[in-house]
Motif scaffolding. Structure first.
Motif, PDB file in Angstrom:
ATOM      1  N   THR A 128     -44.715  38.206  48.622  1.00 48.09           N
ATOM      2  CA  THR A 128     -44.091  38.040  47.303  1.00 48.09           C
ATOM      3  C   THR A 128     -42.795  38.820  47.234  1.00 48.09           C
ATOM      4  O   THR A 128     -42.687  39.912  47.793  1.00 48.09           O
ATOM      5  N   THR A 129     -41.821  38.280  46.520  1.00 45.26           N
ATOM      6  CA  THR A 129     -40.683  39.086  46.104  1.00 45.26           C
ATOM      7  C   THR A 129     -40.509  38.972  44.597  1.00 45.26           C
ATOM      8  O   THR A 129     -40.714  37.916  44.009  1.00 45.26           O
ATOM      9  N   GLU A 130     -40.167  40.098  43.980  1.00 44.77           N
ATOM     10  CA  GLU A 130     -39.702  40.054  42.606  1.00 44.77           C
ATOM     11  C   GLU A 130     -38.266  39.553  42.598  1.00 44.77           C
ATOM     12  O   GLU A 130     -37.529  39.702  43.576  1.00 44.77           O
ATOM     13  N   ALA A 131     -37.863  38.963  41.486  1.00 45.68           N
ATOM     14  CA  ALA A 131     -36.504  38.437  41.376  1.00 45.68           C
ATOM     15  C   ALA A 131     -36.108  38.340  39.922  1.00 45.68           C
ATOM     16  O   ALA A 131     -36.951  38.093  39.052  1.00 45.68           O
ATOM     17  N   ASN A 132     -34.832  38.525  39.651  1.00 42.44           N
ATOM     18  CA  ASN A 132     -34.287  38.148  38.367  1.00 42.44           C
ATOM     19  C   ASN A 132     -33.896  36.676  38.435  1.00 42.44           C
ATOM     20  O   ASN A 132     -33.443  36.202  39.489  1.00 42.44           O
ATOM     21  N   PRO A 133     -34.030  35.947  37.344  1.00 42.90           N
ATOM     22  CA  PRO A 133     -33.697  34.520  37.403  1.00 42.90           C
ATOM     23  C   PRO A 133     -32.261  34.234  37.834  1.00 42.90           C
ATOM     24  O   PRO A 133     -31.991  33.174  38.416  1.00 42.90           O
ATOM     25  N   ASP A 134     -31.335  35.172  37.556  1.00 44.68           N
ATOM     26  CA  ASP A 134     -29.936  34.936  37.921  1.00 44.68           C
ATOM     27  C   ASP A 134     -29.574  35.516  39.284  1.00 44.68           C
ATOM     28  O   ASP A 134     -28.393  35.566  39.642  1.00 44.68           O
ATOM     29  N   SER A 135     -30.570  35.950  40.058  1.00 45.46           N
ATOM     30  CA  SER A 135     -30.280  36.564  41.359  1.00 45.46           C
ATOM     31  C   SER A 135     -30.743  35.689  42.527  1.00 45.46           C
ATOM     32  O   SER A 135     -30.800  36.167  43.664  1.00 45.46           O
ATOM     33  N   VAL A 136     -31.080  34.424  42.243  1.00 44.71           N
ATOM     34  CA  VAL A 136     -31.537  33.509  43.296  1.00 44.71           C
ATOM     35  C   VAL A 136     -30.805  32.183  43.176  1.00 44.71           C
ATOM     36  O   VAL A 136     -30.208  31.864  42.144  1.00 44.71           O
ATOM     37  N   SER A 137     -30.870  31.419  44.262  1.00 48.20           N
ATOM     38  CA  SER A 137     -30.326  30.057  44.289  1.00 48.20           C
ATOM     39  C   SER A 137     -31.284  29.190  45.081  1.00 48.20           C
ATOM     40  O   SER A 137     -32.206  29.695  45.734  1.00 48.20           O
ATOM     41  N   ARG A 138     -31.078  27.900  45.034  1.00 48.64           N
ATOM     42  CA  ARG A 138     -31.914  27.015  45.852  1.00 48.64           C
ATOM     43  C   ARG A 138     -31.814  27.392  47.319  1.00 48.64           C
ATOM     44  O   ARG A 138     -32.813  27.385  48.050  1.00 48.64           O
ATOM     45  N   GLU A 139     -30.613  27.744  47.753  1.00 44.07           N
ATOM     46  CA  GLU A 139     -30.410  28.076  49.162  1.00 44.07           C
ATOM     47  C   GLU A 139     -31.121  29.371  49.534  1.00 44.07           C
ATOM     48  O   GLU A 139     -31.796  29.452  50.577  1.00 44.07           O
ATOM     49  N   SER A 140     -31.000  30.410  48.689  1.00 51.08           N
ATOM     50  CA  SER A 140     -31.624  31.688  49.033  1.00 51.08           C
ATOM     51  C   SER A 140     -33.140  31.581  49.013  1.00 51.08           C
ATOM     52  O   SER A 140     -33.828  32.154  49.873  1.00 51.08           O
ATOM     53  N   LEU A 141     -33.690  30.844  48.063  1.00 48.33           N
ATOM     54  CA  LEU A 141     -35.139  30.688  48.001  1.00 48.33           C
ATOM     55  C   LEU A 141     -35.659  29.885  49.185  1.00 48.33           C
ATOM     56  O   LEU A 141     -36.753  30.157  49.703  1.00 48.33           O
ATOM     57  N   ALA A 142     -34.887  28.917  49.645  1.00 51.44           N
ATOM     58  CA  ALA A 142     -35.298  28.150  50.829  1.00 51.44           C
ATOM     59  C   ALA A 142     -35.326  29.049  52.064  1.00 51.44           C
ATOM     60  O   ALA A 142     -36.227  28.931  52.914  1.00 51.44           O
ATOM     61  N   VAL A 143     -34.358  29.966  52.170  1.00 52.06           N
ATOM     62  CA  VAL A 143     -34.358  30.906  53.294  1.00 52.06           C
ATOM     63  C   VAL A 143     -35.610  31.766  53.258  1.00 52.06           C
ATOM     64  O   VAL A 143     -36.269  31.996  54.289  1.00 52.06           O
ATOM     65  N   LEU A 144     -35.971  32.265  52.076  1.00 52.80           N
ATOM     66  CA  LEU A 144     -37.164  33.104  51.952  1.00 52.80           C
ATOM     67  C   LEU A 144     -38.421  32.327  52.319  1.00 52.80           C
ATOM     68  O   LEU A 144     -39.293  32.827  53.039  1.00 52.80           O
ATOM     69  N   ALA A 145     -38.537  31.102  51.833  1.00 50.66           N
ATOM     70  CA  ALA A 145     -39.725  30.298  52.138  1.00 50.66           C
ATOM     71  C   ALA A 145     -39.815  30.030  53.638  1.00 50.66           C
ATOM     72  O   ALA A 145     -40.911  30.117  54.225  1.00 50.66           O
ATOM     73  N   ASP A 146     -38.706  29.727  54.261  1.00 46.36           N
ATOM     74  CA  ASP A 146     -38.712  29.476  55.708  1.00 46.36           C
ATOM     75  C   ASP A 146     -39.100  30.721  56.499  1.00 46.36           C
ATOM     76  O   ASP A 146     -39.688  30.622  57.587  1.00 46.36           O
ATOM     77  N   ALA A 206     -34.407  28.453  37.871  1.00 45.12           N
ATOM     78  CA  ALA A 206     -34.924  29.308  38.948  1.00 45.12           C
ATOM     79  C   ALA A 206     -36.327  28.888  39.342  1.00 45.12           C
ATOM     80  O   ALA A 206     -36.675  28.841  40.535  1.00 45.12           O
ATOM     81  N   VAL A 207     -37.165  28.566  38.350  1.00 48.16           N
ATOM     82  CA  VAL A 207     -38.524  28.120  38.638  1.00 48.16           C
ATOM     83  C   VAL A 207     -38.502  26.812  39.420  1.00 48.16           C
ATOM     84  O   VAL A 207     -39.243  26.639  40.399  1.00 48.16           O
ATOM     85  N   ALA A 208     -37.643  25.872  39.010  1.00 52.33           N
ATOM     86  CA  ALA A 208     -37.546  24.589  39.721  1.00 52.33           C
ATOM     87  C   ALA A 208     -37.091  24.796  41.158  1.00 52.33           C
ATOM     88  O   ALA A 208     -37.599  24.141  42.087  1.00 52.33           O
ATOM     89  N   ALA A 209     -36.150  25.719  41.366  1.00 52.46           N
ATOM     90  CA  ALA A 209     -35.667  25.982  42.723  1.00 52.46           C
ATOM     91  C   ALA A 209     -36.765  26.590  43.581  1.00 52.46           C
ATOM     92  O   ALA A 209     -36.905  26.264  44.770  1.00 52.46           O
ATOM     93  N   ALA A 210     -37.559  27.501  43.006  1.00 55.46           N
ATOM     94  CA  ALA A 210     -38.657  28.098  43.762  1.00 55.46           C
ATOM     95  C   ALA A 210     -39.686  27.042  44.141  1.00 55.46           C
ATOM     96  O   ALA A 210     -40.179  27.019  45.276  1.00 55.46           O
ATOM     97  N   ARG A 211     -40.000  26.175  43.211  1.00 51.97           N
ATOM     98  CA  ARG A 211     -40.976  25.131  43.509  1.00 51.97           C
ATOM     99  C   ARG A 211     -40.438  24.176  44.575  1.00 51.97           C
ATOM    100  O   ARG A 211     -41.187  23.727  45.442  1.00 51.97           O
ATOM    101  N   LEU A 267     -42.561  27.577  46.999  1.00 47.61           N
ATOM    102  CA  LEU A 267     -43.054  28.911  46.651  1.00 47.61           C
ATOM    103  C   LEU A 267     -43.914  28.864  45.398  1.00 47.61           C
ATOM    104  O   LEU A 267     -43.630  28.108  44.461  1.00 47.61           O
ATOM    105  N   GLY A 268     -44.969  29.683  45.355  1.00 50.50           N
ATOM    106  CA  GLY A 268     -45.716  29.879  44.130  1.00 50.50           C
ATOM    107  C   GLY A 268     -44.864  30.659  43.138  1.00 50.50           C
ATOM    108  O   GLY A 268     -43.979  31.423  43.530  1.00 50.50           O
ATOM    109  N   VAL A 269     -45.129  30.476  41.847  1.00 54.08           N
ATOM    110  CA  VAL A 269     -44.293  31.072  40.810  1.00 54.08           C
ATOM    111  C   VAL A 269     -45.141  31.896  39.850  1.00 54.08           C
ATOM    112  O   VAL A 269     -46.145  31.415  39.310  1.00 54.08           O
TER     113      VAL A 269
END
Length: 417
Positions: free
Chosen positions: A127-145, A178-183, A187-189
């Motif tokens: 798990t990582t904590e995150a602020n909604p304005d500190s992520v992007s679709r690209e960064s979340l995809a990197v984390l999931a990978d 941010a939730v849509a990008a994580a999904r 990633l679980g939300v």
């Protein structure tokens, strides 16, 4: 920021007592990674955080992964020869601060370093904590990978004036993106909320809960605001600029949260935590509440192994300096005796639905348990399962329930007095 707890000075190499190493490994093994960086420090927050302007060379974001790698090496050395030496991490949690202020590639690299040091269980929760304005679709995809499995967004409220009082800077409308990008990344939300902010009405709180439910998260954490001394909000309350949260208001808001979340299929499993299923429960936090073993990496991080609890130097510079001398960054520790461990087990596990067995209490507890059942603090399932099940009212009075039951702890065949 709060002072570190009192305790004994640990050895410079961080070595643990032999009995603690023998006790280690009875439950899960977790890693907590503290990322102390924030863009701004929220007025209510007393966590160990720093803005970029406060830190210099050797303690800043660019050096962070290198310093963590040194602490991973320390943990490998300390746990050598113990059951944890060959035990992969069951859970990893990146907290802060705002971990996602670091580039996703750095977080992914830290996770690889942990995996290289100890390994990750095949079904490890990461798990990582995150602020909604500190992520992007690209960064979340990197984390999931890289192996991250869930993200916990610090939403806190959906109401702009409440966020302003909390000094939160994100746009509440950004949370859905941010939730849509994580999904989309798989990633679980989880969404984190705070209730009881000065100026927050019950209808404001209802609006935040309804906004959360519209996003259909897997997990929700709902915490009452605690005004901590030493924070900006603490000073505002002390000067009379903001009111202290009202206990009756907090109780009403907790009951509303429980009602709405349960109605949407998010059921409580710990006093402040709700999930759509057992699989969606935060296994890392459950490990804390079971008093399992974990190593806390980073400035100010706390650890627990085999009944020994210790904490690192708080300031990133002091933490890094000790690691640079090939020393443990730990600056204090407590070696818990059997009675203290038993009390902590009760304090933590009693808050989890059905986690604490009644046979860990002396027979003298029966009268108090019967009274709590009659008063509606414990659910009838407590008797049927032989484990503590709090009612909604019991959850509001959980601390008092624990204090009462602590008088009946079974410790080395005697009752605690």
């Amino acid at each position: 920021m709060p002072a570190q707890p009192d305790g004994e000075t640990p050895p410079l190499d961080g070595s643990l007592p032999a009995p603690a190493l023998r006790r280690a490994g009875a439950d899960t093994f977790s890693a907590y990674v503290h990322v102390p960086y924030c863009r701004v420090r929220c007025g209510y927050c007393d966590f160990n955080t720093y803005t970029a302007e406060e830190l210099g060379h050797g303690a800043n974001r660019e050096d962070y992964r290198e310093q963590l790698a040194r602490e991973i090496a320390v943990s490998r050395r300390v746990l050598g020869g113990s059951p944890l030496e060959a035990r992969p991490f069951d859970t990893v949690f990146f907290g802060g601060g705002t971990p996602t202020l670091l580039p996703a590639e750095v977080l992914a690299g830290v996770l690889r370093d942990l995996a290289d040091g100890f390994g990750l269980a095949p079904d490890a929760e990461v798990t990582t904590e995150a602020n909604p304005d500190s992520v992007s679709r690209e960064s979340l995809a990197v984390l999931a990978d890289a192996g991250f499995t869930r993200v916990s967004f610090g939403m806190q409220s959906a109401v702009p004036h409440v966020l302003r009082t909390l000094d939160r800077t994100h746009d509440p409308a950004r949370v859905g993106d941010a939730v849509a990008a994580a999904r989309a990344a798989g990633l679980g939300v989880s969404l984190d909320l705070i209730y009881g902010t000065p100026g927050e009405s019950v209808e404001d709180w209802r609006a935040s809960l309804e906004a959360v439910l519209a996003l259909e998260p897997d997990h929700v954490s709902a915490y009452s605001l605690i005004v901590e001394p030493g924070t900006r909000m603490g000073a505002q309350v002390r000067r009379g600029e903001l009111p202290m949260p009202d206990e009756d208001d907090l109780a009403e808001k907790y009951e509303l949260a429980d009602e709405l979340l349960a109605g949407a299929g998010l059921h409580w499993y710990e006093v402040s935590n709700f999930a759509v299923s057992a699989q969606a429960q935060c296994q890392h936090n459950l490990a804390y509440w079971r008093n399992a073993d974990w190593w806390g990496y980073g400035p100010g991080a706390h650890s627990h192994v085999g009944g020994v609890r210790w904490w690192n130097a708080k300031h990133p510079r002091a933490w890094a300096d000790r690691l640079g001398r090939d020393q443990s960054p730990a600056v204090g520790r407590e070696v818990l005796d059997e009675e203290t461990r038993a009390l902590e087990d009760l304090m933590l596990a009693a808050r989890i639905d059905g986690a604490y067995p009644l046979d860990r209490l002396e027979a003298t507890a029966r009268e108090d348990i019967a009274r709590m059942l009659a008063d509606g603090l414990l659910a009838p399932a407590t008797i049927a399962t032989g484990r503590i099940h709090l009612t909604r009212r019991g959850r509001l009075l959980a601390d008092g329930i624990v204090r009462t039951l602590s008088d009946h702890l079974r410790v080395s065949g005697r009752t605690r007095t």
